[in-house]
Every structure is written in structure tokens, then in C-alpha cells.
Design an enzyme around this catalytic site. Structure first.
Site, PDB file in Angstrom:
ATOM      1  N   CYS A  85      18.861  -9.746 -19.817  1.00 25.71           N
ATOM      2  CA  CYS A  85      19.175 -10.889 -18.937  1.00 25.71           C
ATOM      3  C   CYS A  85      20.609 -10.838 -18.412  1.00 25.71           C
ATOM      4  O   CYS A  85      20.944 -11.513 -17.440  1.00 25.71           O
ATOM      5  CB  CYS A  85      18.934 -12.205 -19.674  1.00 25.71           C
ATOM      6  SG  CYS A  85      17.281 -12.342 -20.329  1.00 25.71           S
ATOM      7  N   HIS A 106      22.717 -18.102 -16.600  1.00 23.83           N
ATOM      8  CA  HIS A 106      21.376 -17.590 -16.872  1.00 23.83           C
ATOM      9  C   HIS A 106      20.478 -18.732 -17.336  1.00 23.83           C
ATOM     10  O   HIS A 106      20.840 -19.499 -18.228  1.00 23.83           O
ATOM     11  CB  HIS A 106      21.461 -16.507 -17.952  1.00 23.83           C
ATOM     12  CG  HIS A 106      20.132 -16.079 -18.457  1.00 23.83           C
ATOM     13  ND1 HIS A 106      19.107 -15.733 -17.611  1.00 23.83           N
ATOM     14  CD2 HIS A 106      19.646 -15.950 -19.715  1.00 23.83           C
ATOM     15  CE1 HIS A 106      18.048 -15.408 -18.328  1.00 23.83           C
ATOM     16  NE2 HIS A 106      18.347 -15.535 -19.604  1.00 23.83           N
ATOM     17  N   ASN A 128      12.541 -18.523 -17.141  1.00 25.09           N
ATOM     18  CA  ASN A 128      13.599 -17.547 -17.406  1.00 25.09           C
ATOM     19  C   ASN A 128      13.220 -16.236 -16.703  1.00 25.09           C
ATOM     20  O   ASN A 128      12.242 -15.595 -17.071  1.00 25.09           O
ATOM     21  CB  ASN A 128      13.695 -17.356 -18.926  1.00 25.09           C
ATOM     22  CG  ASN A 128      14.700 -16.306 -19.338  1.00 25.09           C
ATOM     23  OD1 ASN A 128      15.090 -15.445 -18.557  1.00 25.09           O
ATOM     24  ND2 ASN A 128      15.112 -16.354 -20.597  1.00 25.09           N
TER      25      ASN A 128
HETATM   26  O1  UT7 Z   1      17.025 -14.904 -22.065  1.00 23.60           O
HETATM   27  C1  UT7 Z   1      17.050 -15.012 -23.442  1.00 23.60           C
HETATM   28  C2  UT7 Z   1      15.650 -15.133 -23.914  1.00 23.60           C
HETATM   29  N1  UT7 Z   1      15.282 -15.999 -24.933  1.00 23.60           N
HETATM   30  C3  UT7 Z   1      15.656 -17.293 -25.135  1.00 23.60           C
HETATM   31  O2  UT7 Z   1      16.519 -17.852 -24.559  1.00 23.60           O
HETATM   32  C4  UT7 Z   1      14.843 -18.013 -26.182  1.00 23.60           C
HETATM   33  C5  UT7 Z   1      15.617 -18.936 -27.055  1.00 23.60           C
HETATM   34  N2  UT7 Z   1      14.721 -19.711 -27.893  1.00 23.60           N
HETATM   35  C6  UT7 Z   1      14.025 -20.777 -27.458  1.00 23.60           C
HETATM   36  O3  UT7 Z   1      14.158 -21.167 -26.313  1.00 23.60           O
HETATM   37  C7  UT7 Z   1      13.151 -21.506 -28.436  1.00 23.60           C
HETATM   38  O4  UT7 Z   1      13.282 -20.885 -29.703  1.00 23.60           O
HETATM   39  C8  UT7 Z   1      11.639 -21.505 -28.036  1.00 23.60           C
HETATM   40  C9  UT7 Z   1      11.428 -22.416 -26.850  1.00 23.60           C
HETATM   41  C10 UT7 Z   1      11.152 -20.100 -27.696  1.00 23.60           C
HETATM   42  C11 UT7 Z   1      10.794 -22.032 -29.191  1.00 23.60           C
HETATM   43  O5  UT7 Z   1      11.249 -23.324 -29.576  1.00 23.60           O
HETATM   44  P1  UT7 Z   1      11.533 -23.654 -31.126  1.00 23.60           P
HETATM   45  O6  UT7 Z   1      11.902 -25.062 -31.196  1.00 23.60           O
HETATM   46  O7  UT7 Z   1      12.516 -22.649 -31.635  1.00 23.60           O
HETATM   47  O8  UT7 Z   1      10.107 -23.436 -31.767  1.00 23.60           O
HETATM   48  P2  UT7 Z   1       9.674 -22.518 -32.997  1.00 23.60           P
HETATM   49  O9  UT7 Z   1       9.503 -21.112 -32.550  1.00 23.60           O
HETATM   50  O10 UT7 Z   1      10.543 -22.784 -34.166  1.00 23.60           O
HETATM   51  O11 UT7 Z   1       8.247 -23.134 -33.295  1.00 23.60           O
HETATM   52  C12 UT7 Z   1       8.068 -24.484 -33.698  1.00 23.60           C
HETATM   53  C13 UT7 Z   1       6.585 -24.775 -33.749  1.00 23.60           C
HETATM   54  C14 UT7 Z   1       5.796 -23.726 -34.542  1.00 23.60           C
HETATM   55  O12 UT7 Z   1       4.735 -24.390 -35.195  1.00 23.60           O
HETATM   56  P3  UT7 Z   1       4.844 -24.750 -36.760  1.00 23.60           P
HETATM   57  O13 UT7 Z   1       5.055 -23.448 -37.447  1.00 23.60           O
HETATM   58  O14 UT7 Z   1       6.025 -25.683 -36.864  1.00 23.60           O
HETATM   59  O15 UT7 Z   1       3.531 -25.396 -37.026  1.00 23.60           O
HETATM   60  C15 UT7 Z   1       5.238 -22.839 -33.465  1.00 23.60           C
HETATM   61  O16 UT7 Z   1       4.042 -22.178 -33.866  1.00 23.60           O
HETATM   62  O17 UT7 Z   1       6.039 -24.758 -32.432  1.00 23.60           O
HETATM   63  C16 UT7 Z   1       4.949 -23.846 -32.370  1.00 23.60           C
HETATM   64  N3  UT7 Z   1       4.909 -23.232 -31.049  1.00 23.60           N
HETATM   65  C17 UT7 Z   1       4.248 -23.783 -30.026  1.00 23.60           C
HETATM   66  N4  UT7 Z   1       3.502 -24.900 -29.927  1.00 23.60           N
HETATM   67  C18 UT7 Z   1       2.986 -25.180 -28.713  1.00 23.60           C
HETATM   68  C19 UT7 Z   1       5.514 -22.092 -30.620  1.00 23.60           C
HETATM   69  N5  UT7 Z   1       5.253 -21.895 -29.327  1.00 23.60           N
HETATM   70  C20 UT7 Z   1       4.468 -22.928 -28.934  1.00 23.60           C
HETATM   71  C21 UT7 Z   1       3.884 -23.276 -27.700  1.00 23.60           C
HETATM   72  N6  UT7 Z   1       3.155 -24.407 -27.633  1.00 23.60           N
HETATM   73  N7  UT7 Z   1       4.034 -22.523 -26.574  1.00 23.60           N
END
Ligand code: UT7
Length: 329
Positions: A115, A256, A286
Site C-alpha cells: 500500500c 492511505h 482499501n
Molecule cells: O492497507 C493495510 C491493510 N490492512 C488493514 O488496514 C487492516 C487493519 N485491520 C482492520 O481493519 C481490522 O482488523 C478488520 C476490519 C480487518 C477486522 O476488525 P477486528 O475488529 O480486528 O475484527 P477481528 O478480526 O478481531 O474479528 C472480530 C470478530 C471475529 O468473531 P469472533 O471470533 O469474535 O466470534 C471474526 O470472526 O468478527 C468476526 N469477523 C466478521 N464478522 C462479520 C471477521 N470478519 C467479519 C466479517 N463480518 N466480514
């Protein structure tokens, strides 16, 4: 030392759009979850059936930039592309883009900084121009993230979209124009938080290979989020200090588009009003290396960035890499 002027900007996005409602139909997710965690409502997604590729989108973005600069491809001395979705390892994708715009007198190369790719390109090109060795350089950022996304991985697939953006840089005797302070960093010890494995042997030792999907982007979202929130603030503070200005002096923060929550946290930390901290993540998601130049082109075309303005470019991504440039337009 020469000054550097952004002579023109351009961008290109595919026609196809995927909304959160579309994603709800193919995976266990919801519009509410995606909007709350990321701020994304829809993203542009390319269609290989229509011949949309990194080369075609980059070419369109560059043609738009050349048109706005009022110059032809033959006037370019160098074409630089930041991308992780180039067509193949050889030739560099930038060579084919250069050929498409008739850049017969130019060198061409790709930069792999995820990125941060476009911003790395901007910083490198600026150095090449300020030393007087090159006069006119195109810097493109373009990624078709949909080509490397596993749509069964809901934690990754909801984030990304496809886009390309380009600028034409030209040497000027006016030294007030161009870069005031810039930086590029990488921390390869954190590579396995965001990577694109080509084969199973590319996975880290701790990975569960029974669920491995080589060729698709792997991300530890939580770790990347933690890293990015801290880095965004640190790199903004550092670049402002090096440039001898305060956040109030900056006319536009062009960052970004990784996650709206992350961007809002940086905006609040520096007390920047909403209108001076651009966000298009709700409409584009993104777009990796295409993200920052797409923002710039939208701002320029909307008349929200004009000659003489002070802007701060910031990006971070896989590597992990991060970069910034405090720039007088
Ligand atoms: O350019 C650089 C690229 N990357 C980034 O900038 C990414 C940076 N990270 C993020 O933006 C966030 O970590 C995400 C948006 C990707 C994820 O958010 P989070 O608050 O960190 O969620 P998590 O991965 O900790 O997941 C929390 C819960 C999980 O369920 P349990 O285990 O608590 O039951 C996931 O399975 O949310 C669940 N989950 C979803 N639920 C609905 C993960 N993805 C999804 C989804 N829809 N798409």
C-alpha cells in the site's frame, strides 16, 4: 537542487461495484459489521472478462494524468509503478504501461511496497528530479486487489477494492514546490502480518497449511490495525516536525484509505477538521497502492487541492512498510 511540480493527476476505477449487500449474499457478514469496523459501504471491482487488468487501469490513469498535464507520453523520462498486482515478474508492468502511452524516451520500473508503493515511487522520483538528472516522471499506483482476494476469507475480502492513480512530476526552478520533508521505512520482522504467498513454502512456520490458499492475501487484521494506528500518528508527527510546520498549516491530509476508524483516530489526535482530512473509503474501500493517488486526483478535480497548497501524503502497508511526504503543490 530543483523544485518538483505535480503537473497533472489522473485516476481510473473499474465500472463494477460490489456493495456490502452483495457481500452479504456470498459470505457470513453484514453491512452493519462492515460499516462499523471499517467505514466501507462499497468498492469498485474489475472484471477480467472485460479485459480490465493492472496494465489497462494504470494506462487509463496515466492517460488522464498526461491529459491534465497537457503533455504527451513521449515527454516522459521515466515511468514508475507501485503495485503488488503487476501482471507478471518479467517484464515489469511499468514497461507495458509506458509502451501504451508512447513513452518511447523513458525508462520504466516497478516498486513493490504494497500500500506504500505509490508513495515510495513519489519519494524516489522526487530524488531523481531534484538532483537534476531527470525532468519529467510519471508515478502510478495501481492495484487490482480483487485478483488476490480469497472471497471465503471474510476478515480480508470486505476491505479491498481496485483502483489506479497517477501523477506527472516535472522539474521546476521554483524551489518552493515539491517535497519539504519525506520518509520511507520498513520493518521486515513483521512481514507475516500481511503477505501474499506464491506457494505453501512461503507461509511462516506456525501456519496451518491444511487451509493454505497460495496466491491470496494473508492478513492478521488485529496486528496490522495496532501497528497502523501507532505508525500513522508517529509518522505524521515526525514529518510535520521535520518540515517545521504544525498540523494547522497543512491544507489537506491525503492518507492511505486503510480503515475509517484508523483514519479518524489520527485525525482526532491532531485535531484536524473533517474537511482537511480526505476520506473516500466508504465508496472505494482499501485500494492498496492506488489509494493515495486516487484521493489526490479526486481532490484536484473537485477543486479542493490547488497550486500552492501544503499537503501531507501518508501510507503504510505490507512489508511492513510506511512512508510520508509533506508537499507544496
Ligand atoms: O492497507 C493495510 C491493510 N490492512 C488493514 O488496514 C487492516 C487493519 N485491520 C482492520 O481493519 C481490522 O482488523 C478488520 C476490519 C480487518 C477486522 O476488525 P477486528 O475488529 O480486528 O475484527 P477481528 O478480526 O478481531 O474479528 C472480530 C470478530 C471475529 O468473531 P469472533 O471470533 O469474535 O466470534 C471474526 O470472526 O468478527 C468476526 N469477523 C466478521 N464478522 C462479520 C471477521 N470478519 C467479519 C466479517 N463480518 N466480514
Amino acid at each position: 537542487m530543483m523544485g518538483v511540480e505535480i503537473l497533472g493527476t489522473g485516476s481510473a476505477v473499474p465500472e463494477g461495484r460490489v456493495t456490502n449487500a452483495d457481500l452479504e449474499k456470498i459470505m457470513d457478514t453484514s453491512d452493519e459489521w462492515i460499516v462499523q469496523r471499517t467505514g466501507i459501504r462499497e468498492r469498485c471491482i474489475s472484471d477480467p472478462g472485460k479485459g480490465e487488468t493492472t496494465v489497462s487501469l494504470s494506462t487509463e490513469a496515466l492517460e488522464n494524468a498526461l491529459e491534465s498535464a497537457g503533455i504527451s507520453g513521449a515527454e516522459l523520462d521515466m515511468v514508475i509503478l507501485g503495485s503488488v498486482t503487476g501482471e507478471m515478474r518479467c517484464p515489469a508492468t511499468a514497461c507495458r504501461i509506458a509502451a501504451n502511452v508512447g513513452a518511447k524516451n523513458a525508462g520504466a520500473f516497478d516498486i513493490l511496497a504494497a500500500c506504500s508503493g505509490w508513495l515510495y515511487g513519489l519519494n524516489v522520483a522526487t530524488g531523481m528530479i531534484t538532483t537534476g538528472q531527470y525532468k519529467t516522471i510519471a508515478v502510478i499506483g495501481c492495484d487490482l486487489m480483487s485478483r488476490i482476494i480469497d472471497y471465503e476469507n471474510r476478515g480480508v475480502s470486505i476491505l479491498f477494492g481496485d483502483a489506479g492513480g497517477a501523477v506527472i512530476l516535472r522539474a521546476t526552478d521554483d524551489r518552493t514546490k515539491g517535497s519539504i520533508a519525506s520518509c520511507m521505512y520498513a520493518d521486515g520482522s513483521k512481514w507475516d502480518n500481511l503477505y501474499l504467498p506464491e506457494t505453501t513454502s512461503d507461509y511462516p512456520a506456525c501456519a496451518d497449511l491444511s487451509i493454505a490458499r497460495p496466491g491470496t492475501l494473508q492478513m492478521n487484521g488485529r496486528e496490522v490495525y495496532k501497528f497502523a494506528v501507532g505508525t500513522f500518528s508517529k509518522v505524521i508527527a515526525q514529518t510535520l516536525e521535520r518540515g517545521g510546520v504544525s498540523a494547522d498549516d497543512v491544507d489537506m491530509f491525503i492518507c492511505h484509505q486503510s480503515n475509517a476508524r484508523m483514519l479518524e483516530s489520527a485525525r482526532d489526535r491532531f485535531g484536524v477538521p473533517e474537511e482537511k482530512f480526505y476520506m473516500n473509503i466508504d465508496r472505494h474501500g482499501n485500494c492498496s497502492s492506488g489509494s493515495v493517488p486516487l484521493c489526490l486526483d479526486q481532490l484536484v478535480r473537485a477543486g479542493r487541492c490547488k497550486k500552492g497548497d501544503l499537503v501531507l501524503f501518508v501510507a503504510f502497508g505490507g512489508g511492513l512498510t510506511w512512508a510520508a511526504n509533506l508537499w507544496r503543490l
